[in-house]
Design a protein around this motif. Sequence first.
Motif, PDB file in Angstrom:
ATOM      1  N   LEU A   1       0.824  -1.211   0.000  1.00 30.10           N
ATOM      2  CA  LEU A   1       0.000   0.000   0.000  1.00 30.10           C
ATOM      3  C   LEU A   1       0.861   1.264   0.000  1.00 30.10           C
ATOM      4  O   LEU A   1       0.425   2.304  -0.497  1.00 30.10           O
ATOM      5  CB  LEU A   1      -0.932   0.018   1.218  1.00 30.10           C
ATOM      6  CG  LEU A   1      -2.313  -0.568   1.019  1.00 30.10           C
ATOM      7  CD1 LEU A   1      -3.057  -0.619   2.342  1.00 30.10           C
ATOM      8  CD2 LEU A   1      -3.112   0.181  -0.027  1.00 30.10           C
ATOM      9  N   ALA A   2       2.064   1.182   0.530  1.00 29.17           N
ATOM     10  CA  ALA A   2       2.952   2.348   0.555  1.00 29.17           C
ATOM     11  C   ALA A   2       3.253   2.844  -0.860  1.00 29.17           C
ATOM     12  O   ALA A   2       3.475   4.037  -1.062  1.00 29.17           O
ATOM     13  CB  ALA A   2       4.248   2.006   1.287  1.00 29.17           C
ATOM     14  N   ALA A   3       3.211   1.945  -1.825  1.00 33.11           N
ATOM     15  CA  ALA A   3       3.461   2.330  -3.223  1.00 33.11           C
ATOM     16  C   ALA A   3       2.204   2.875  -3.899  1.00 33.11           C
ATOM     17  O   ALA A   3       2.269   3.375  -5.021  1.00 33.11           O
ATOM     18  CB  ALA A   3       3.988   1.125  -4.004  1.00 33.11           C
ATOM     19  N   LEU A   4       1.071   2.796  -3.216  1.00 28.67           N
ATOM     20  CA  LEU A   4      -0.213   3.291  -3.747  1.00 28.67           C
ATOM     21  C   LEU A   4      -0.847   4.215  -2.708  1.00 28.67           C
ATOM     22  O   LEU A   4      -1.862   3.874  -2.086  1.00 28.67           O
ATOM     23  CB  LEU A   4      -1.148   2.112  -4.051  1.00 28.67           C
ATOM     24  CG  LEU A   4      -0.707   1.143  -5.133  1.00 28.67           C
ATOM     25  CD1 LEU A   4      -1.560  -0.122  -5.100  1.00 28.67           C
ATOM     26  CD2 LEU A   4      -0.773   1.808  -6.498  1.00 28.67           C
ATOM     27  N   PRO A   5      -0.276   5.397  -2.497  1.00 27.70           N
ATOM     28  CA  PRO A   5      -0.712   6.248  -1.383  1.00 27.70           C
ATOM     29  C   PRO A   5      -2.160   6.720  -1.447  1.00 27.70           C
ATOM     30  O   PRO A   5      -2.736   7.042  -0.404  1.00 27.70           O
ATOM     31  CB  PRO A   5       0.257   7.433  -1.441  1.00 27.70           C
ATOM     32  CG  PRO A   5       0.829   7.415  -2.811  1.00 27.70           C
ATOM     33  CD  PRO A   5       0.803   5.988  -3.270  1.00 27.70           C
ATOM     34  N   ALA A   6      -2.776   6.751  -2.612  1.00 32.49           N
ATOM     35  CA  ALA A   6      -4.172   7.191  -2.702  1.00 32.49           C
ATOM     36  C   ALA A   6      -5.149   6.068  -2.356  1.00 32.49           C
ATOM     37  O   ALA A   6      -6.338   6.315  -2.193  1.00 32.49           O
ATOM     38  CB  ALA A   6      -4.462   7.731  -4.097  1.00 32.49           C
ATOM     39  N   TRP A   7      -4.660   4.855  -2.247  1.00 31.40           N
ATOM     40  CA  TRP A   7      -5.483   3.709  -1.892  1.00 31.40           C
ATOM     41  C   TRP A   7      -5.471   3.524  -0.379  1.00 31.40           C
ATOM     42  O   TRP A   7      -4.512   3.871   0.290  1.00 31.40           O
ATOM     43  CB  TRP A   7      -4.977   2.441  -2.579  1.00 31.40           C
ATOM     44  CG  TRP A   7      -5.242   2.421  -4.049  1.00 31.40           C
ATOM     45  CD1 TRP A   7      -4.537   3.085  -5.013  1.00 31.40           C
ATOM     46  CD2 TRP A   7      -6.290   1.738  -4.720  1.00 31.40           C
ATOM     47  NE1 TRP A   7      -5.080   2.838  -6.246  1.00 31.40           N
ATOM     48  CE2 TRP A   7      -6.160   2.014  -6.099  1.00 31.40           C
ATOM     49  CE3 TRP A   7      -7.324   0.906  -4.286  1.00 31.40           C
ATOM     50  CZ2 TRP A   7      -7.030   1.489  -7.047  1.00 31.40           C
ATOM     51  CZ3 TRP A   7      -8.188   0.377  -5.243  1.00 31.40           C
ATOM     52  CH2 TRP A   7      -8.042   0.672  -6.602  1.00 31.40           C
ATOM     53  N   SER A   8      -6.551   2.947   0.147  1.00 27.43           N
ATOM     54  CA  SER A   8      -6.615   2.660   1.577  1.00 27.43           C
ATOM     55  C   SER A   8      -7.164   1.253   1.778  1.00 27.43           C
ATOM     56  O   SER A   8      -7.740   0.657   0.869  1.00 27.43           O
ATOM     57  CB  SER A   8      -7.511   3.680   2.288  1.00 27.43           C
ATOM     58  OG  SER A   8      -8.841   3.580   1.820  1.00 27.43           O
ATOM     59  N   LEU A   9      -6.985   0.771   2.979  1.00 25.66           N
ATOM     60  CA  LEU A   9      -7.516  -0.528   3.369  1.00 25.66           C
ATOM     61  C   LEU A   9      -8.657  -0.273   4.336  1.00 25.66           C
ATOM     62  O   LEU A   9      -8.456   0.283   5.420  1.00 25.66           O
ATOM     63  CB  LEU A   9      -6.422  -1.366   4.032  1.00 25.66           C
ATOM     64  CG  LEU A   9      -6.833  -2.747   4.526  1.00 25.66           C
ATOM     65  CD1 LEU A   9      -7.291  -3.632   3.369  1.00 25.66           C
ATOM     66  CD2 LEU A   9      -5.680  -3.404   5.269  1.00 25.66           C
ATOM     67  N   ARG A  10      -9.872  -0.627   3.917  1.00 29.27           N
ATOM     68  CA  ARG A  10     -11.056  -0.455   4.758  1.00 29.27           C
ATOM     69  C   ARG A  10     -11.963  -1.657   4.573  1.00 29.27           C
ATOM     70  O   ARG A  10     -12.200  -2.082   3.443  1.00 29.27           O
ATOM     71  CB  ARG A  10     -11.822   0.819   4.393  1.00 29.27           C
ATOM     72  CG  ARG A  10     -11.116   2.093   4.768  1.00 29.27           C
ATOM     73  CD  ARG A  10     -11.985   3.351   4.645  1.00 29.27           C
ATOM     74  NE  ARG A  10     -12.961   3.373   3.588  1.00 29.27           N
ATOM     75  CZ  ARG A  10     -12.744   3.853   2.354  1.00 29.27           C
ATOM     76  NH1 ARG A  10     -11.569   4.328   2.010  1.00 29.27           N
ATOM     77  NH2 ARG A  10     -13.706   3.843   1.447  1.00 29.27           N
ATOM     78  N   GLU A  11     -12.443  -2.179   5.674  1.00 36.25           N
ATOM     79  CA  GLU A  11     -13.379  -3.302   5.657  1.00 36.25           C
ATOM     80  C   GLU A  11     -12.821  -4.484   4.862  1.00 36.25           C
ATOM     81  O   GLU A  11     -13.547  -5.162   4.138  1.00 36.25           O
ATOM     82  CB  GLU A  11     -14.729  -2.857   5.110  1.00 36.25           C
ATOM     83  CG  GLU A  11     -15.376  -1.770   5.946  1.00 36.25           C
ATOM     84  CD  GLU A  11     -16.598  -1.162   5.292  1.00 36.25           C
ATOM     85  OE1 GLU A  11     -16.960  -1.569   4.175  1.00 36.25           O
ATOM     86  OE2 GLU A  11     -17.180  -0.264   5.910  1.00 36.25           O
TER      87      GLU A  11
END
Length: 120
Positions: A15-25
């Motif tokens: 995820l560090a390489a995709l900063p606009a993405w998040s992990l939710r649910e």
Amino acid sequence: MRAQKLDDATITARLAALPAWSLREGKLRREYRFADFSAAFAFMTRCALRAEQLDHHPEWCNVYNRVDIALTTHDAHGITALDFTLAEAMENFARASGGSAPRTWTASFPPPPARRRGQS
């Protein structure tokens, strides 16, 4: 070969390489904004073609110029490398299409263009 669910440390690192993405649910999530509906739909078309190639399909919703995406691998009951492969492709397609991520969530977005009488 079936995709393997990634562990939490691997997900965090990727995820560090995709900063606009998040992990939710339990899903990778991202919202894109485009100039208009046509640009958003063009982006979705490119993503759909890549998803077919990967045999890995997103959960998504399109409202006018906004595309909300959630990625997970249902067969693996979690996030796999396939989710990151598709997310990376989506980032590339969005850059080419002029997509952006809002800094903060807002429930409002531009209304569709006014229709003239007799148009459907």
